[in-house]
Design an enzyme around this catalytic site. Structure first.
Site, mmCIF file in Angstrom:
data_model
loop_
_atom_site.group_PDB
_atom_site.id
_atom_site.type_symbol
_atom_site.label_atom_id
_atom_site.label_comp_id
_atom_site.label_asym_id
_atom_site.label_seq_id
_atom_site.Cartn_x
_atom_site.Cartn_y
_atom_site.Cartn_z
ATOM 1 N N HIS A 9 -21.074 -16.162 -2.599
ATOM 2 C CA HIS A 9 -20.606 -15.639 -1.309
ATOM 3 C C HIS A 9 -21.548 -16.023 -0.183
ATOM 4 O O HIS A 9 -22.743 -16.256 -0.406
ATOM 5 C CB HIS A 9 -20.493 -14.109 -1.351
ATOM 6 C CG HIS A 9 -21.757 -13.416 -1.752
ATOM 7 N ND1 HIS A 9 -22.171 -13.336 -3.062
ATOM 8 C CD2 HIS A 9 -22.707 -12.781 -1.020
ATOM 9 C CE1 HIS A 9 -23.318 -12.678 -3.116
ATOM 10 N NE2 HIS A 9 -23.673 -12.333 -1.894
ATOM 11 N N HIS B 69 -22.943 -14.505 3.491
ATOM 12 C CA HIS B 69 -23.034 -13.378 4.424
ATOM 13 C C HIS B 69 -22.896 -13.939 5.837
ATOM 14 O O HIS B 69 -23.560 -14.923 6.172
ATOM 15 C CB HIS B 69 -24.413 -12.711 4.369
ATOM 16 C CG HIS B 69 -24.777 -12.090 3.069
ATOM 17 N ND1 HIS B 69 -24.824 -10.728 2.900
ATOM 18 C CD2 HIS B 69 -25.156 -12.627 1.880
ATOM 19 C CE1 HIS B 69 -25.222 -10.457 1.661
ATOM 20 N NE2 HIS B 69 -25.424 -11.598 1.020
HETATM 21 P P1 5GP Z 1 -26.371 -10.603 -2.345
HETATM 22 O O1 5GP Z 1 -27.571 -9.710 -2.413
HETATM 23 O O2 5GP Z 1 -25.851 -10.930 -3.735
HETATM 24 O O3 5GP Z 1 -26.569 -11.828 -1.497
HETATM 25 O O4 5GP Z 1 -25.266 -9.767 -1.574
HETATM 26 C C1 5GP Z 1 -24.439 -8.842 -2.188
HETATM 27 C C2 5GP Z 1 -23.895 -7.948 -1.115
HETATM 28 O O5 5GP Z 1 -22.794 -7.238 -1.654
HETATM 29 C C3 5GP Z 1 -24.896 -6.900 -0.613
HETATM 30 O O6 5GP Z 1 -25.166 -7.114 0.764
HETATM 31 C C4 5GP Z 1 -24.201 -5.579 -0.872
HETATM 32 O O7 5GP Z 1 -24.363 -4.637 0.154
HETATM 33 C C5 5GP Z 1 -22.752 -5.978 -1.028
HETATM 34 N N1 5GP Z 1 -22.001 -5.081 -1.895
HETATM 35 C C6 5GP Z 1 -22.394 -4.606 -3.110
HETATM 36 N N2 5GP Z 1 -21.454 -3.774 -3.615
HETATM 37 C C7 5GP Z 1 -20.437 -3.733 -2.713
HETATM 38 C C8 5GP Z 1 -19.181 -3.062 -2.660
HETATM 39 O O8 5GP Z 1 -18.796 -2.302 -3.571
HETATM 40 N N3 5GP Z 1 -18.404 -3.265 -1.584
HETATM 41 C C9 5GP Z 1 -18.783 -4.088 -0.558
HETATM 42 N N4 5GP Z 1 -17.946 -4.221 0.477
HETATM 43 N N5 5GP Z 1 -19.972 -4.735 -0.548
HETATM 44 C C10 5GP Z 1 -20.780 -4.578 -1.618
#
Ligand code: 5GP
Length: 137
Positions: free
Chosen positions: A97, A99
């Site tokens: 993903h 951001h």
């Molecule tokens: P990463 O740390 O893998 O780059 O980003 C994962 C993102 O997913 C985090 O910013 C976190 O807040 C988001 N996230 C985790 N669980 C959920 C969820 O249940 N719903 C939504 N909308 N975002 C989530």
């Protein structure tokens, strides 16, 4: 199954802002700044190393479409596009993903690379560049 697959399957709720056959975008549950949005391919590739190039091109096209919309919706003054690959890089959901993080003056979100923090001698830059170029062959 990751939490994003559950969102894609509508098994858990989310606030979807864009969807097509291949991609979904929804608000990050943890709003790093106002409007923080995740852009996610529906197929669960884990990271930059395994997502196919065609899908990545489509994904970045959606990021390109959403970025000005998000900026305008909240009168943001900038945008960071962030993509974490691997635990040590800060990835917590192992489903690829981007951001989109809208930025505002004094928003206290910290993603700045520190300039001049780690300068090297010329030889060491050359060695590092040579290693990367060799790995591309
Ligand atoms: P990463 O740390 O893998 O780059 O980003 C994962 C993102 O997913 C985090 O910013 C976190 O807040 C988001 N996230 C985790 N669980 C959920 C969820 O249940 N719903 C939504 N909308 N975002 C989530």
């Amino acid at each position: 199954m990751t939490v994003f697959e559950m969102i894609i399957a509508r098994k858990i709720p989310s606030h979807i802002v864009y969807e097509d056959d291949l991609i979904i975008a929804f608000l990050d549950i943890s709003q790093a700044t106002k409007g923080h949005t995740l852009v996610v391919p529906k197929k669960p590739y884990e990271n930059i190393f395994d997502i196919p190039e065609d899908l990545l091109k489509h994904l970045i096209g959606v990021v390109k479409k959403l970025s000005p919309a998000i900026k305008n919706a909240f009168n943001a003054t900038g945008i960071n596009i962030v993509n974490n690959n691997g635990k040590d890089a800060g990835q917590t959901v192992f489903h690829y993903h981007f951001h989109i993080v809208p930025r505002y003056e004094n928003d206290n979100f910290n993603i700045i690379f520190s300039n001049n923090a780690n300068t090297l001698n010329e030889e060491e830059y050359k060695k590092r560049a040579t290693l990367i170029k060799a790995a591309l062959l």
